[in-house]
Each structure stands twice: as structure tokens, then as C-alpha cells.
Design a protein around this motif. Structure first.
Motif, mmCIF file in Angstrom:
data_model
loop_
_atom_site.group_PDB
_atom_site.id
_atom_site.type_symbol
_atom_site.label_atom_id
_atom_site.label_comp_id
_atom_site.label_asym_id
_atom_site.label_seq_id
_atom_site.Cartn_x
_atom_site.Cartn_y
_atom_site.Cartn_z
ATOM 1 N N ARG A 90 0.826 -1.100 -0.071
ATOM 2 C CA ARG A 90 -0.176 -0.098 0.000
ATOM 3 C C ARG A 90 0.798 1.264 -0.067
ATOM 4 N NH1 ARG A 90 -4.630 0.024 -1.579
ATOM 5 N NH2 ARG A 90 -3.873 -1.558 -3.051
ATOM 6 N N SER A 91 0.341 2.259 -0.532
ATOM 7 C CA SER A 91 1.112 3.679 -0.433
ATOM 8 C C SER A 91 0.646 4.221 0.959
ATOM 9 C CB SER A 91 0.408 4.706 -1.485
ATOM 10 O OG SER A 91 0.656 4.248 -2.902
ATOM 11 N N VAL A 92 1.677 4.441 1.656
ATOM 12 C CA VAL A 92 1.677 5.027 3.289
ATOM 13 C C VAL A 92 1.753 6.364 3.247
ATOM 14 C CG1 VAL A 92 2.649 4.868 5.399
ATOM 15 C CG2 VAL A 92 2.382 2.730 4.103
ATOM 16 N N VAL A 203 15.032 0.138 -9.051
ATOM 17 C CA VAL A 203 15.654 0.237 -8.025
ATOM 18 C C VAL A 203 14.780 0.449 -6.830
ATOM 19 C CG1 VAL A 203 17.572 1.288 -6.502
ATOM 20 C CG2 VAL A 203 18.014 0.520 -8.878
ATOM 21 N N LEU A 204 13.758 1.539 -7.289
ATOM 22 C CA LEU A 204 12.947 2.105 -6.338
ATOM 23 C C LEU A 204 11.795 0.936 -5.947
ATOM 24 C CD1 LEU A 204 12.407 5.763 -7.041
ATOM 25 C CD2 LEU A 204 13.603 4.894 -5.035
ATOM 26 N N THR A 205 11.591 0.240 -7.053
ATOM 27 C CA THR A 205 10.515 -1.044 -6.774
ATOM 28 C C THR A 205 10.978 -1.750 -5.743
ATOM 29 O OG1 THR A 205 9.641 -0.392 -9.020
ATOM 30 C CG2 THR A 205 9.219 -2.634 -8.000
ATOM 31 N N CYS A 206 12.184 -2.193 -5.994
ATOM 32 C CA CYS A 206 12.925 -3.474 -5.236
ATOM 33 C C CYS A 206 12.984 -2.663 -3.891
ATOM 34 C CB CYS A 206 14.189 -3.584 -5.640
ATOM 35 S SG CYS A 206 14.138 -4.490 -7.355
ATOM 36 N N PHE A 207 13.319 -1.524 -3.713
ATOM 37 C CA PHE A 207 13.271 -0.907 -2.354
ATOM 38 C C PHE A 207 12.216 -1.046 -1.630
ATOM 39 C CE2 PHE A 207 12.792 2.684 0.669
ATOM 40 C CZ PHE A 207 14.064 2.724 1.459
ATOM 41 N N GLU A 208 10.974 -0.708 -2.349
ATOM 42 C CA GLU A 208 9.549 -0.555 -1.850
ATOM 43 C C GLU A 208 9.409 -1.969 -1.194
ATOM 44 O OE1 GLU A 208 5.160 1.059 -2.826
ATOM 45 O OE2 GLU A 208 6.353 -0.251 -4.287
ATOM 46 N N LEU A 209 9.466 -2.964 -2.080
ATOM 47 C CA LEU A 209 9.154 -4.287 -1.770
ATOM 48 C C LEU A 209 9.990 -4.967 -0.699
ATOM 49 C CD1 LEU A 209 8.500 -6.009 -5.239
ATOM 50 C CD2 LEU A 209 6.800 -5.094 -3.740
ATOM 51 N N TYR A 210 11.230 -4.592 -0.567
ATOM 52 C CA TYR A 210 11.885 -4.977 0.737
ATOM 53 C C TYR A 210 11.536 -4.475 1.835
ATOM 54 C CZ TYR A 210 15.725 -7.075 3.424
ATOM 55 O OH TYR A 210 16.414 -7.322 4.473
ATOM 56 N N ALA A 211 11.236 -3.189 1.535
ATOM 57 C CA ALA A 211 10.738 -2.053 2.827
ATOM 58 C C ALA A 211 9.719 -2.869 3.532
ATOM 59 C CB ALA A 211 10.450 -0.943 2.403
ATOM 60 N N GLN A 212 8.575 -3.250 2.557
ATOM 61 C CA GLN A 212 7.406 -3.760 2.966
ATOM 62 C C GLN A 212 7.446 -4.836 3.977
ATOM 63 O OE1 GLN A 212 4.005 -2.735 2.334
ATOM 64 N NE2 GLN A 212 4.880 -0.715 1.201
ATOM 65 N N VAL A 213 8.372 -5.935 3.646
ATOM 66 C CA VAL A 213 8.569 -7.236 4.510
ATOM 67 C C VAL A 213 9.413 -6.828 5.433
ATOM 68 C CG1 VAL A 213 8.168 -8.635 2.270
ATOM 69 C CG2 VAL A 213 10.452 -7.915 3.122
ATOM 70 N N GLY A 215 8.679 -4.329 7.641
ATOM 71 C CA GLY A 215 7.445 -3.433 8.265
ATOM 72 C C GLY A 215 7.910 -1.925 8.166
ATOM 73 N N VAL A 216 8.314 -1.348 6.912
ATOM 74 C CA VAL A 216 8.547 -0.016 6.690
ATOM 75 C C VAL A 216 7.650 0.267 5.686
ATOM 76 C CG1 VAL A 216 10.246 1.646 5.670
ATOM 77 C CG2 VAL A 216 10.764 -0.056 7.292
ATOM 78 N N GLY A 217 6.931 1.530 5.829
ATOM 79 C CA GLY A 217 5.794 1.924 4.809
ATOM 80 C C GLY A 217 6.708 2.761 3.753
ATOM 81 N N MET A 251 10.794 8.883 -3.006
ATOM 82 C CA MET A 251 10.101 8.212 -2.413
ATOM 83 C C MET A 251 10.040 8.329 -0.817
ATOM 84 S SD MET A 251 10.277 3.842 -2.246
ATOM 85 C CE MET A 251 9.388 3.776 -3.709
ATOM 86 N N LEU A 252 9.228 8.598 -0.162
ATOM 87 C CA LEU A 252 8.988 8.831 1.195
ATOM 88 C C LEU A 252 9.015 7.352 1.926
ATOM 89 C CD1 LEU A 252 5.993 11.405 1.436
ATOM 90 C CD2 LEU A 252 8.675 11.737 1.592
#
Length: 275
Positions: A90-92, A203-213, A215-217, A251-252
Motif C-alpha cells: 500500500r501507499s503509506v 531500484v525504487l520498486t525493489c526498495f519498496e518491496l523489501y521495505a514492506q517485508v 515493516g517499513v511503509g 520515495m517517502l
């Protein structure tokens, strides 16, 4: 020098590295072991396929050794887990007012750095605001610039809606640009690359998906991206983004103050099957 090394006592002479080399510069020598001729080293793409594919862990290259890599067998998420991650992200837009642990932030960046890039150029640059106070200073600078543009009638016609963000900030201190997030990441890359924009987005897509798992929004922030890159070049300079870099996206990220219980549902994918 690419420092291509083969531990002969481990090598099974299977030839997998030679067959899988994208540049086809690895050959089996007279004794049946993989080798790269010195005059061929400049053609190496530094992809490390040879290190990754060797079943015996006999190949080292670029100073990297197989024993320091993660084993793949049994390490991937199962299909349902990956499906849930992709559908559930989700977009947080609501964050806790605290910084992430520095070690976790570093880990997020290092993992994202492994994302694929065009011709393995690996030149995406991370510009990171790693403290809430830094984001607050950036917010103040951006809002001051937007207020000035609005008052002077200099907001681009296509971005006239930014006036609403300005008014909400001036009257109520409601931040719809940076969403009170504690951190921000900008990916940029040299314009001279073959695929600078694509590299940044991957790169940002990979950052986002890893961040999600972890616990980072996260939030893909087009509002801040356009303000910094298109309307307020002085802010881009204050962030230290090189002039010869294409601004990929901002990306925030941070600890989310909201948690979602399930994935969402969308209409069927738009698919065209070529006859």
C-alpha cells in the motif's frame, strides 16, 4: 582486472559458467578448467553469473567469493507469499514521528542496490534524508519556494493544483507534499546511461518491496518529485543531486502509523495476446 579465480580442487569441470557467460569470454582451458584470457577481460559485464551458477562454489570474481553469497535453494518466498506482497503493498501516507533504525535503513539501501540495471551499469545514486529534521528542513524549503511561485503567478498551468497544497500549509500547517514522513529517498542516474529512468524506477520498486517485508511503509511521491525537479531547481541543487543526473523519482518512507488487513481487488489485467 576482474580477478577471475577458480578453485580447481572444487571445480567439477561442468562448464556451466562458460555456457552461461553473457559475453562468452569464459572458455574451458586445455585441462578442462574455466579461464578468461587477459585480452578478453574488458568485455566482462561484471554480472557475476559465473559466481552464481557454479554448483560447487569454485569461482570467485571481482574480489567476491561464493562463500559470502546467500544460498538460493530454499530461500525464495513461495508463490502465495510473493503474490500477497505484490497485491498487499500500500501507499503509506501516515507515519510514526520517529526515525528508522540506522542499521535497518542501511540494509534497505544495500538490498535495493542489487536491482537490475541496463547493461549492468549499476550507477543509480541514492540521495537519502535519514533524519526527520532533514525532511522538515526540505519541506520548509520546498513550501517556501511553492509559496513564492504561487504569489508570483509562476506555477505551471499543468501544476496549478499545487496552490491547494500551498494554502493548506499556510493556513493549517497540513503537509500534503511530504506527509510528515521521517525519511525520503531520491534515485537518480547519469543521463548518459542507456536506461537512466528505468534503472531508477526498478531500484525504487525493489526498495519498496523489501521495505514492506521489513515493516517499513513507503510512498511514491510524484508531488515532491515534480516540485523539486521541474519547478524548484535550487532545491535539487541543495540536495546535492548532480547536474548530469536524471531525477528518477522521490520515495517517502518510515514506520507506518497505519496497518492494512488484506489485499485489494482490481478488474482483470489488460492483456493483448499477439496472434
Amino acid at each position: 582486472m576482474i580477478d577471475f579465480r577458480v578453485e580447481r580442487e572444487k571445480c567439477t569441470q561442468c562448464g556451466s559458467c562458460s555456457k552461461d557467460c553473457p559475453s562468452r569470454i569464459i572458455v574451458m582451458d586445455g585441462e578442462g578448467y574455466p579461464a578468461i584470457a587477459p585480452e578478453k577481460e574488458s568485455f566482462c559485464l561484471r554480472c557475476e553469473h559465473c559466481l552464481a551458477i557454479c554448483p560447487a562454489g569454485a569461482i570467485s570474481i571481482l574480489g567476491y567469493r561464493p562463500g559470502e553469497s546467500l544460498p538460493i535453494k530454499g530461500g525464495y518466498p513461495d508463490p502465495l507469499q510473493l503474490e500477497t506482497l505484490i497485491k498487499g503493498r500500500r501507499s503509506v501516507r501516515r507515519y510514526k514521528p520517529e526515525n528508522l533504525d540506522a542499521a535497518l535503513m542501511q540494509k534497505l539501501l544495500e538490498v535495493a542496490w542489487h536491482a537490475p540495471t541496463g547493461v549492468n551499469s549499476r550507477q543509480v545514486r541514492f540521495t537519502v534524508l535519514d533524519d526527520r529534521a532533514k525532511v522538515a528542513r526540505l519541506r520548509d524549503e520546498v513550501m517556501e519556494g511553492l509559496i513564492r511561485l504561487d504569489r508570483e503567478g509562476m506555477l505551471p498551468a499543468s501544476k496549478a493544483y499545487y496552490a491547494k497544497f500551498v494554502k493548506l500549509w499556510e493556513k493549517h500547517r497540513v503537509d500534503l507534499v511530504f506527509r510528515d514522513a521521517p525519511h525520503m529517498l531520491v534515485a537518480s542516474a547519469p543521463k548518459s546511461l542507456s536506461t537512466p529512468k528505468e534503472d531508477c524506477m526498478i531500484v525504487l520498486t525493489c526498495f519498496e518491496l523489501y521495505a514492506q517485508v521489513c515493516g517499513v511503509g513507503t510512498l511514491w511521491n510524484g508531488i515532491a518529485s515534480w516540485a523539486i525537479d521541474e519547478m524548484l531547481p535550487e532545491v535539487r541543487r541543495s540536495l546535492g543531486i548532480p547536474d548530469d543526473h536524471l531525477f528518477g523519482y522521490a520515495m517517502l518512507f518510515g514506520k507506518p502509523a497505519v496497518h492494512y488487513a488484506r489485499t485489494v481487488q482490481h478488474r482483470p489485467a489488460l492483456i493483448h495476446r499477439v496472434p
